[in-house]
Design a protein around this motif. Structure first.
Motif, PDB file in Angstrom:
ATOM      1  N   ASP A 105       9.079 -10.038  -0.413  1.00  0.00           N
ATOM      2  CA  ASP A 105      10.022 -10.488  -1.420  1.00  0.00           C
ATOM      3  C   ASP A 105       9.897  -9.558  -2.621  1.00  0.00           C
ATOM      4  OD1 ASP A 105      10.838 -12.042  -3.922  1.00  0.00           O
ATOM      5  OD2 ASP A 105      11.527 -13.375  -2.324  1.00  0.00           O
ATOM      6  N   VAL A 106      11.018  -9.094  -3.146  1.00  0.00           N
ATOM      7  CA  VAL A 106      10.988  -8.085  -4.193  1.00  0.00           C
ATOM      8  C   VAL A 106      10.270  -8.587  -5.444  1.00  0.00           C
ATOM      9  CG1 VAL A 106      13.235  -8.724  -5.163  1.00  0.00           C
ATOM     10  CG2 VAL A 106      12.406  -6.382  -5.393  1.00  0.00           C
ATOM     11  N   ARG A 107      10.350  -9.865  -5.715  1.00  0.00           N
ATOM     12  CA  ARG A 107       9.670 -10.417  -6.894  1.00  0.00           C
ATOM     13  C   ARG A 107       8.162 -10.466  -6.706  1.00  0.00           C
ATOM     14  NH1 ARG A 107      13.881 -15.278  -6.767  1.00  0.00           N
ATOM     15  NH2 ARG A 107      13.435 -14.808  -4.586  1.00  0.00           N
ATOM     16  N   VAL A 108       7.724 -10.665  -5.467  1.00  0.00           N
ATOM     17  CA  VAL A 108       6.288 -10.629  -5.179  1.00  0.00           C
ATOM     18  C   VAL A 108       5.765  -9.212  -5.278  1.00  0.00           C
ATOM     19  CG1 VAL A 108       4.544 -11.065  -3.405  1.00  0.00           C
ATOM     20  CG2 VAL A 108       6.427 -12.681  -3.738  1.00  0.00           C
ATOM     21  N   ALA A 109       6.568  -8.234  -4.856  1.00  0.00           N
ATOM     22  CA  ALA A 109       6.138  -6.832  -4.878  1.00  0.00           C
ATOM     23  C   ALA A 109       5.956  -6.317  -6.298  1.00  0.00           C
ATOM     24  CB  ALA A 109       7.160  -5.974  -4.134  1.00  0.00           C
ATOM     25  N   PHE A 110       6.797  -6.765  -7.231  1.00  0.00           N
ATOM     26  CA  PHE A 110       6.711  -6.240  -8.602  1.00  0.00           C
ATOM     27  C   PHE A 110       5.848  -7.113  -9.507  1.00  0.00           C
ATOM     28  CE2 PHE A 110      10.592  -4.065  -7.161  1.00  0.00           C
ATOM     29  CZ  PHE A 110      10.245  -2.768  -7.513  1.00  0.00           C
ATOM     30  N   ARG A 111       6.108  -8.405  -9.536  1.00  0.00           N
ATOM     31  CA  ARG A 111       5.273  -9.380 -10.251  1.00  0.00           C
ATOM     32  C   ARG A 111       5.355  -9.312 -11.768  1.00  0.00           C
ATOM     33  NH1 ARG A 111      -0.347  -9.504  -6.658  1.00  0.00           N
ATOM     34  NH2 ARG A 111       0.668  -9.989  -4.649  1.00  0.00           N
ATOM     35  N   GLN A 112       5.861  -8.220 -12.339  1.00  0.00           N
ATOM     36  CA  GLN A 112       5.968  -8.142 -13.794  1.00  0.00           C
ATOM     37  C   GLN A 112       7.122  -9.030 -14.272  1.00  0.00           C
ATOM     38  OE1 GLN A 112       4.835  -5.610 -12.066  1.00  0.00           O
ATOM     39  NE2 GLN A 112       2.909  -5.515 -13.191  1.00  0.00           N
ATOM     40  N   PRO A 113       6.933  -9.750 -15.372  1.00  0.00           N
ATOM     41  CA  PRO A 113       7.984 -10.672 -15.852  1.00  0.00           C
ATOM     42  C   PRO A 113       9.319  -9.982 -16.106  1.00  0.00           C
ATOM     43  CG  PRO A 113       5.907 -11.062 -17.005  1.00  0.00           C
ATOM     44  CD  PRO A 113       5.712  -9.827 -16.193  1.00  0.00           C
ATOM     45  N   GLU A 114       9.276  -8.764 -16.685  1.00  0.00           N
ATOM     46  CA  GLU A 114      10.532  -8.061 -16.976  1.00  0.00           C
ATOM     47  C   GLU A 114      11.299  -7.745 -15.699  1.00  0.00           C
ATOM     48  OE1 GLU A 114       7.362  -6.798 -19.977  1.00  0.00           O
ATOM     49  OE2 GLU A 114       7.537  -6.953 -17.798  1.00  0.00           O
ATOM     50  N   ALA A 115      10.554  -7.322 -14.659  1.00  0.00           N
ATOM     51  CA  ALA A 115      11.192  -6.987 -13.381  1.00  0.00           C
ATOM     52  C   ALA A 115      11.767  -8.236 -12.721  1.00  0.00           C
ATOM     53  CB  ALA A 115      10.186  -6.313 -12.454  1.00  0.00           C
ATOM     54  N   ILE A 116      11.011  -9.323 -12.728  1.00  0.00           N
ATOM     55  CA  ILE A 116      11.473 -10.560 -12.092  1.00  0.00           C
ATOM     56  C   ILE A 116      12.713 -11.101 -12.802  1.00  0.00           C
ATOM     57  CG2 ILE A 116      10.854 -12.964 -11.624  1.00  0.00           C
ATOM     58  CD1 ILE A 116       7.972 -12.006 -11.235  1.00  0.00           C
ATOM     59  N   ALA A 117      12.714 -11.022 -14.140  1.00  0.00           N
ATOM     60  CA  ALA A 117      13.873 -11.499 -14.899  1.00  0.00           C
ATOM     61  C   ALA A 117      15.125 -10.703 -14.549  1.00  0.00           C
ATOM     62  CB  ALA A 117      13.590 -11.410 -16.397  1.00  0.00           C
ATOM     63  N   LEU A 118      14.972  -9.391 -14.380  1.00  0.00           N
ATOM     64  CA  LEU A 118      16.119  -8.552 -14.011  1.00  0.00           C
ATOM     65  C   LEU A 118      16.597  -8.876 -12.604  1.00  0.00           C
ATOM     66  CD1 LEU A 118      18.051  -6.171 -14.487  1.00  0.00           C
ATOM     67  CD2 LEU A 118      16.225  -4.641 -13.717  1.00  0.00           C
ATOM     68  N   LEU A 119      15.674  -9.019 -11.668  1.00  0.00           N
ATOM     69  CA  LEU A 119      16.040  -9.284 -10.271  1.00  0.00           C
ATOM     70  C   LEU A 119      16.661 -10.664 -10.105  1.00  0.00           C
ATOM     71  CD1 LEU A 119      12.834  -7.740  -8.722  1.00  0.00           C
ATOM     72  CD2 LEU A 119      15.145  -6.818  -8.466  1.00  0.00           C
TER      73      LEU A 119
END
Length: 402
Positions: A105-119
């Motif tokens: 899952d792309v959100r698991v791969a990045f984990r940073q709040p800024e990245a998750i908010a964008l995705l």
């Protein structure tokens, strides 16, 4: 879109014109009509049987397979996501994030709040993501949708830009602090003398004036070193081409740095006929900085050795050795940083600006050389710089093993 068959107007007009000409020529009216009808009917029949031109329909759908081939060799890390899972990652992305991210899952791969908010927005956008790989990393993350299910995630590093900006900020802060200290001292003593209005005794006044002069000279040295550092950094990509006799330049600059009161403590061991491509003014500044540091931080009345020798790798090595207290190992990697001091109080008392070795490092780099610092507590310090010898000057000369 379909293309309709057009009416053959030119043929129809030609048929009617011929009909009129036949009548004028005296042909029977019924026969002329039959000719015109036959002509026009043939034209329409031919037009109706002509194949219709169909526009070429291009499949504009970008599939996962052909997108994978497009992004694989890009230098920028790129990922292809399908329904919030990482379907593909190009070589740069796999190297940065690891092969295991494919299928996550792309959100698991990045984990940073800024990245998750964008995705989580589910649409195109850009965000700055910190700490993606290392703690101080900064990446610009851009998401671009290419179909209902597929999106491309692009990662562009902004770490270098941030480091440069941080270095400039630190430099300005340090320079401001270094300039403020002597200025505050000068202003304080001048205000005291002004407010006293002649009530201060002559010895105290002389002491104040001596302090003002010392701080003014320190300020002058600091400004001079800042200007020197700026010039050296501006020219660092311009490799010098002037042949110079290294021994002549080194001896002259070393004696100048020592002055008449310390010249007797200099010991020279200079190889003859060593020529390098260099900038005479900058090489003299390098030697003056090294020799002056050796006298300042070496033992009182101890000699300072200035040596030039040839190395087996066709390099000339200039080394300056003092017999001071030495430097702890943890300080050595930081000595060429601007304003870095192992003992700030002692450095300022001796007139040091904290920029001498930073200037030396940049001069050595401009001359395509290498700077080495070796020291041991209680045994003194050796600072050496290696420079490539001009080939036409080194032919046939003996060399010393490294």
């Amino acid at each position: 879109m379909e293309t309709r068959n057009s009416i053959p107007w030119f043929g129809v007009m030609a048929a009617l014109g011929t009909f009129c000409l036949l009548l004028i020529a005296g042909l029977d009216f019924a026969l002329a009509i039959a000719v015109a009808v036959l002509w026009i009917g043939t034209l329409f029949l031919a037009t109706m049987r002509a194949p219709e031109r169909q526009p070429v329909q291009q499949d504009k759908t970008l599939s996962r397979d052909n997108m994978s081939g497009l992004i694989e060799h890009a230098a920028t890390p790129l990922l292809l996501t399908e329904r919030n899972k990482i379907a593909e990652a190009n070589r740069a992305a796999r190297k940065m994030l690891g092969k295991h991210i494919i299928g996550q899952d792309v959100r698991v791969a990045f984990r940073q709040p800024e990245a998750i908010a964008l995705l989580d927005k589910g649409r195109n956008g850009t965000a700055m993501v910190r700490g993606l790989v290392r703690r101080r990393d900064i990446w610009r993350m851009q998401v671009q949708g290419i179909s209902d299910d597929l999106s491309v995630v692009e990662l562009v590093s902004r770490t270098a830009e941030a480091d440069i900006s941080r270095a400039h900020t630190d430099f300005v802060a340090n320079a401001s602090h270094e300039l403020r200290t002597p200025l505050a001292s000068i202003i304080g003593y001048v205000e005291t003398l002004d407010e006293a209005e002649g009530d201060i005794d002559q010895p105290t006044e002389r002491k104040f004036l001596t302090t003002i002069l010392r701080e003014a000279r320190r300020l002058q040295s600091l400004v001079s070193d800042l200007m020197s550092l700026s010039r050296v950094e501006a020219e660092k990509h311009d490799q010098p081409s002037e042949p110079i006799d290294l021994a002549v330049v080194v001896e002259r600059a070393a004696r100048d740095a020592a002055g008449s009161e310390r010249a007797s403590r200099l010991i020279f061991d200079l190889a003859d006929k060593v020529s390098i491509a260099g900038d005479t003014q900058q090489m003299e500044q390098l030697v003056r900085n090294l020799v002056d540091n050796a006298f300042k931080y070496g033992a009182a009345d101890a000699p300072v050795t200035v040596k030039i020798d040839r190395r087996a790798d066709n390099y000339a090595r200039l080394s300056v050795t003092d017999q001071g207290e030495g430097i702890s190992a943890e300080h050595i990697p930081h000595l060429t940083r601007r304003f870095y001091r192992t003992d700030p109080g002692r450095s300022r008392a001796s007139g040091g600006t904290g920029l001498g070795l930073a200037i030396v490092k940049h001069i050595v780099e401009r001359h395509r050389g290498r700077l080495d610092i070796t020291s041991e507590v209680g045994s003194g310090t050796v600072i050496s710089a290696r420079f490539p010898i001009l080939e036409d000057q080194s032919a046939g000369q003996p060399s010393t093993a490294s």
